[in-house]
Scaffold this motif. Sequence first.
Motif, PDB file in Angstrom:
ATOM      1  N   VAL A  53       0.837  -1.203   0.000  1.00 15.41           N
ATOM      2  CA  VAL A  53       0.000   0.000   0.000  1.00 15.41           C
ATOM      3  C   VAL A  53       0.871   1.252   0.000  1.00 15.41           C
ATOM      4  CG1 VAL A  53      -1.614   1.353   1.394  1.00 15.41           C
ATOM      5  CG2 VAL A  53      -2.012  -1.089   1.041  1.00 15.41           C
ATOM      6  N   LEU A  54       1.945   1.259   0.790  1.00 16.71           N
ATOM      7  CA  LEU A  54       2.846   2.422   0.820  1.00 16.71           C
ATOM      8  C   LEU A  54       3.569   2.586  -0.515  1.00 16.71           C
ATOM      9  CD1 LEU A  54       4.342   2.113   4.419  1.00 16.71           C
ATOM     10  CD2 LEU A  54       2.699   3.812   3.589  1.00 16.71           C
ATOM     11  N   GLN A  55       3.953   1.454  -1.124  1.00 13.64           N
ATOM     12  CA  GLN A  55       4.557   1.542  -2.464  1.00 13.64           C
ATOM     13  C   GLN A  55       3.587   2.174  -3.454  1.00 13.64           C
ATOM     14  OE1 GLN A  55       6.111  -2.024  -4.182  1.00 13.64           O
ATOM     15  NE2 GLN A  55       7.834  -2.175  -2.756  1.00 13.64           N
ATOM     16  N   ALA A  56       2.329   1.733  -3.391  1.00 15.07           N
ATOM     17  CA  ALA A  56       1.318   2.287  -4.285  1.00 15.07           C
ATOM     18  C   ALA A  56       1.139   3.777  -4.041  1.00 15.07           C
ATOM     19  CB  ALA A  56      -0.007   1.561  -4.097  1.00 15.07           C
ATOM     20  N   ALA A  57       1.145   4.194  -2.778  1.00 11.13           N
ATOM     21  CA  ALA A  57       1.011   5.616  -2.464  1.00 11.13           C
ATOM     22  C   ALA A  57       2.160   6.411  -3.072  1.00 11.13           C
ATOM     23  CB  ALA A  57       0.967   5.813  -0.947  1.00 11.13           C
ATOM     24  N   SER A  88       9.174   9.493  -8.716  1.00 11.38           N
ATOM     25  CA  SER A  88       8.543   9.715  -7.421  1.00 11.38           C
ATOM     26  C   SER A  88       9.581   9.887  -6.321  1.00 11.38           C
ATOM     27  CB  SER A  88       7.612   8.544  -7.076  1.00 11.38           C
ATOM     28  OG  SER A  88       6.515   8.494  -7.963  1.00 11.38           O
ATOM     29  N   PHE A  89      10.669   9.125  -6.366  1.00 15.77           N
ATOM     30  CA  PHE A  89      11.718   9.252  -5.356  1.00 15.77           C
ATOM     31  C   PHE A  89      12.313  10.659  -5.384  1.00 15.77           C
ATOM     32  CE2 PHE A  89      15.859   9.013  -3.445  1.00 15.77           C
ATOM     33  CZ  PHE A  89      15.711   8.122  -2.404  1.00 15.77           C
ATOM     34  N   GLY A  90      12.650  11.150  -6.574  1.00 22.79           N
ATOM     35  CA  GLY A  90      13.232  12.479  -6.676  1.00 22.79           C
ATOM     36  C   GLY A  90      12.275  13.572  -6.238  1.00 22.79           C
ATOM     37  N   VAL A  91      11.011  13.464  -6.650  1.00 29.66           N
ATOM     38  CA  VAL A  91      10.036  14.494  -6.309  1.00 29.66           C
ATOM     39  C   VAL A  91       9.698  14.455  -4.814  1.00 29.66           C
ATOM     40  CG1 VAL A  91       7.706  15.328  -6.761  1.00 29.66           C
ATOM     41  CG2 VAL A  91       9.111  14.530  -8.649  1.00 29.66           C
ATOM     42  N   LEU A  92       9.648  13.255  -4.224  1.00 30.17           N
ATOM     43  CA  LEU A  92       9.407  13.150  -2.783  1.00 30.17           C
ATOM     44  C   LEU A  92      10.564  13.760  -1.993  1.00 30.17           C
ATOM     45  CD1 LEU A  92       7.843   9.583  -2.712  1.00 30.17           C
ATOM     46  CD2 LEU A  92       6.715  11.658  -1.868  1.00 30.17           C
ATOM     47  N   ALA A  93      11.797  13.575  -2.463  1.00 33.47           N
ATOM     48  CA  ALA A  93      12.942  14.210  -1.815  1.00 33.47           C
ATOM     49  C   ALA A  93      12.827  15.737  -1.900  1.00 33.47           C
ATOM     50  CB  ALA A  93      14.244  13.734  -2.464  1.00 33.47           C
ATOM     51  N   TYR A  94      12.398  16.216  -3.042  1.00 35.34           N
ATOM     52  CA  TYR A  94      12.197  17.656  -3.257  1.00 35.34           C
ATOM     53  C   TYR A  94      11.191  18.215  -2.247  1.00 35.34           C
ATOM     54  CZ  TYR A  94      10.476  21.751  -5.966  1.00 35.34           C
ATOM     55  OH  TYR A  94      10.074  23.000  -6.382  1.00 35.34           O
ATOM     56  N   TYR A  95      10.069  17.508  -2.062  1.00 30.60           N
ATOM     57  CA  TYR A  95       9.047  18.002  -1.143  1.00 30.60           C
ATOM     58  C   TYR A  95       9.418  17.778   0.325  1.00 30.60           C
ATOM     59  CZ  TYR A  95       5.898  19.269  -4.846  1.00 30.60           C
ATOM     60  OH  TYR A  95       5.329  19.880  -5.939  1.00 30.60           O
ATOM     61  N   ALA A 126       9.136   7.560  -0.031  1.00 27.33           N
ATOM     62  CA  ALA A 126      10.323   7.469  -0.892  1.00 27.33           C
ATOM     63  C   ALA A 126      11.064   6.157  -0.653  1.00 27.33           C
ATOM     64  CB  ALA A 126      11.244   8.657  -0.645  1.00 27.33           C
ATOM     65  N   PHE A 127      11.214   5.756   0.614  1.00 23.68           N
ATOM     66  CA  PHE A 127      12.035   4.584   0.921  1.00 23.68           C
ATOM     67  C   PHE A 127      11.241   3.283   0.972  1.00 23.68           C
ATOM     68  CE2 PHE A 127      14.875   7.991   2.189  1.00 23.68           C
ATOM     69  CZ  PHE A 127      16.071   7.540   1.640  1.00 23.68           C
ATOM     70  N   THR A 128       9.944   3.347   0.683  1.00 25.59           N
ATOM     71  CA  THR A 128       9.176   2.108   0.512  1.00 25.59           C
ATOM     72  C   THR A 128       8.788   1.886  -0.948  1.00 25.59           C
ATOM     73  OG1 THR A 128       7.147   3.308   1.139  1.00 25.59           O
ATOM     74  CG2 THR A 128       8.236   2.007   2.847  1.00 25.59           C
ATOM     75  N   LEU A 129       9.286   2.731  -1.840  1.00 27.18           N
ATOM     76  CA  LEU A 129       9.108   2.498  -3.268  1.00 27.18           C
ATOM     77  C   LEU A 129       9.813   1.204  -3.659  1.00 27.18           C
ATOM     78  CD1 LEU A 129       9.674   6.140  -4.578  1.00 27.18           C
ATOM     79  CD2 LEU A 129       7.598   4.799  -4.937  1.00 27.18           C
ATOM     80  N   PRO A 130       9.538   0.658  -4.843  1.00 28.14           N
ATOM     81  CA  PRO A 130      10.266  -0.542  -5.279  1.00 28.14           C
ATOM     82  C   PRO A 130      11.776  -0.360  -5.119  1.00 28.14           C
ATOM     83  CG  PRO A 130       8.479  -0.076  -6.801  1.00 28.14           C
ATOM     84  CD  PRO A 130       8.507   1.062  -5.825  1.00 28.14           C
ATOM     85  N   LEU A 131      12.460  -1.399  -4.636  1.00 30.91           N
ATOM     86  CA  LEU A 131      13.867  -1.299  -4.261  1.00 30.91           C
ATOM     87  C   LEU A 131      14.764  -0.721  -5.359  1.00 30.91           C
ATOM     88  CD1 LEU A 131      15.882  -1.825  -2.007  1.00 30.91           C
ATOM     89  CD2 LEU A 131      16.181  -4.162  -2.886  1.00 30.91           C
ATOM     90  N   PRO A 132      14.606  -1.115  -6.634  1.00 27.81           N
ATOM     91  CA  PRO A 132      15.469  -0.510  -7.657  1.00 27.81           C
ATOM     92  C   PRO A 132      15.322   1.019  -7.726  1.00 27.81           C
ATOM     93  CG  PRO A 132      14.397  -2.468  -8.526  1.00 27.81           C
ATOM     94  CD  PRO A 132      13.751  -2.182  -7.208  1.00 27.81           C
ATOM     95  N   SER A 133      14.100   1.514  -7.527  1.00 23.03           N
ATOM     96  CA  SER A 133      13.884   2.969  -7.545  1.00 23.03           C
ATOM     97  C   SER A 133      14.589   3.636  -6.369  1.00 23.03           C
ATOM     98  CB  SER A 133      12.394   3.291  -7.505  1.00 23.03           C
ATOM     99  OG  SER A 133      11.721   2.756  -8.623  1.00 23.03           O
ATOM    100  N   VAL A 134      14.532   2.991  -5.199  1.00 25.83           N
ATOM    101  CA  VAL A 134      15.174   3.543  -4.003  1.00 25.83           C
ATOM    102  C   VAL A 134      16.690   3.574  -4.187  1.00 25.83           C
ATOM    103  CG1 VAL A 134      15.584   3.223  -1.540  1.00 25.83           C
ATOM    104  CG2 VAL A 134      13.305   2.816  -2.489  1.00 25.83           C
TER     105      VAL A 134
END
Length: 421
Positions: free
Chosen positions: A193-197, A352-359, A392-400
């Motif tokens: 669910v967190l990954q989906a978010a 999403s990882f980059g934009v979440l870091a930005y916010y 950001a850190f619960t996204l799929p592992l390759p993205s993280v």
Amino acid sequence: MDNASKPAPGVPDELQRRLGVPDAVTIGLGSMIGAGIFASLAPAARAAGSGLLIGLAIAAVVAYCNATSSARLAALYPASGGTYVYGRERLGEFWGYLAGWAFVVGKTASCAAMALTVGSYVWPGQAHAVAVTAVVALTVVDYVGVHKSALLSRIIVAVVLAVLAAVVVTSLTSGAVDTAHLDIGPDATAIGVLQAAGLLFFAFAGYARIATLGEEIRDPSRTIPRAIPIALGITLVVYALVAVSALLVLGPDRLGSAGAPLTEAARAAGADRLVPVVRVGAAVAALGSLLALILGVSRTTLAMARDHHLPHGLAAVHPRFKVPHRAELLVGAVVALAAATTDPRGAIGFSSFGVLAYYAIANASAWTLAPAEGRPTRIVPVVGLTGCLVLAFTLPLPSVITGAAVLVVGAAAYGTRRMRR
């Protein structure tokens, strides 16, 4: 004045403040209601299963906190640049730089995701080839100075809303509806669910466009805090209706495996005649988003190059077309490479990882505001910062891994430049 705030040659020192609340809301809708919903539903359903709607709700809460923090900061610093400016002014030069770096790399991945969305809907069998072609074509369009106008933005929003409404109505009134698909099953794990978010956050990220127009908005201290929540609320309602209708006719498994989820929803609802319309709507939305993203990333690259945060040669402006041509060519080349070698889920996750870091930096900046500066309720930046880091850190592992590595490379480049200075 910092170089990042300096206008380009031939541009007045101050932009005209002409945008009111309705204009700002329209701009926000144009930035959010676009290709993101066409692209992010499938990977989010694959991650969350029947917990997709919970993921959407979490993404909306984090987006609301980010939007509120950004709105308060934009009211205090009504200049172009967004968190690149806020981080620098509130936390220090490094954090402003890191926000700008995260924006550039995150939105570059967004460009690849938008290009792949075009390919997935227009010609699924040749999605990568179509994506690269779209990137090259729109880079040329940007290079010669042809930009998406406000009128075109409104037309695109109207087309996308019409297509989404058609999908929702057709799906909800079809015989394929199965309400059991909305039941929360064992496939809905907390991590999923967190990954989906985190993946669905990709579809909400455009509200910052309102804040970055601070120099062109009338009475920004009142207009921006009003416009952002309104635009975000309308977008959430639209996305929730689309997600519910797609789940009802496809179920989480079929939705998660769909290459073009809204096309599949139309087919499942027995509306084959709607399929070409959905394809055209998705392509129009994605091309409009891609054009604006290439434009925005190249301009942020230009600003950072002027500040020597990126190679200064990227700050060159074409003598005839009056565009940052080197920055545009570099962005176009990187996006074309990403579109040729990645899949949509990977591009969305990295973006999403980059934009979440930005916010996350935006929320940390908002935390430092004093009450007299319009600080939001303390819980807002706390939830926003925490939510950004968790998602950001619960996204799929390759993205993280890839996203964190790129941020470390950016931080190392900043440190090297400081040592040389």
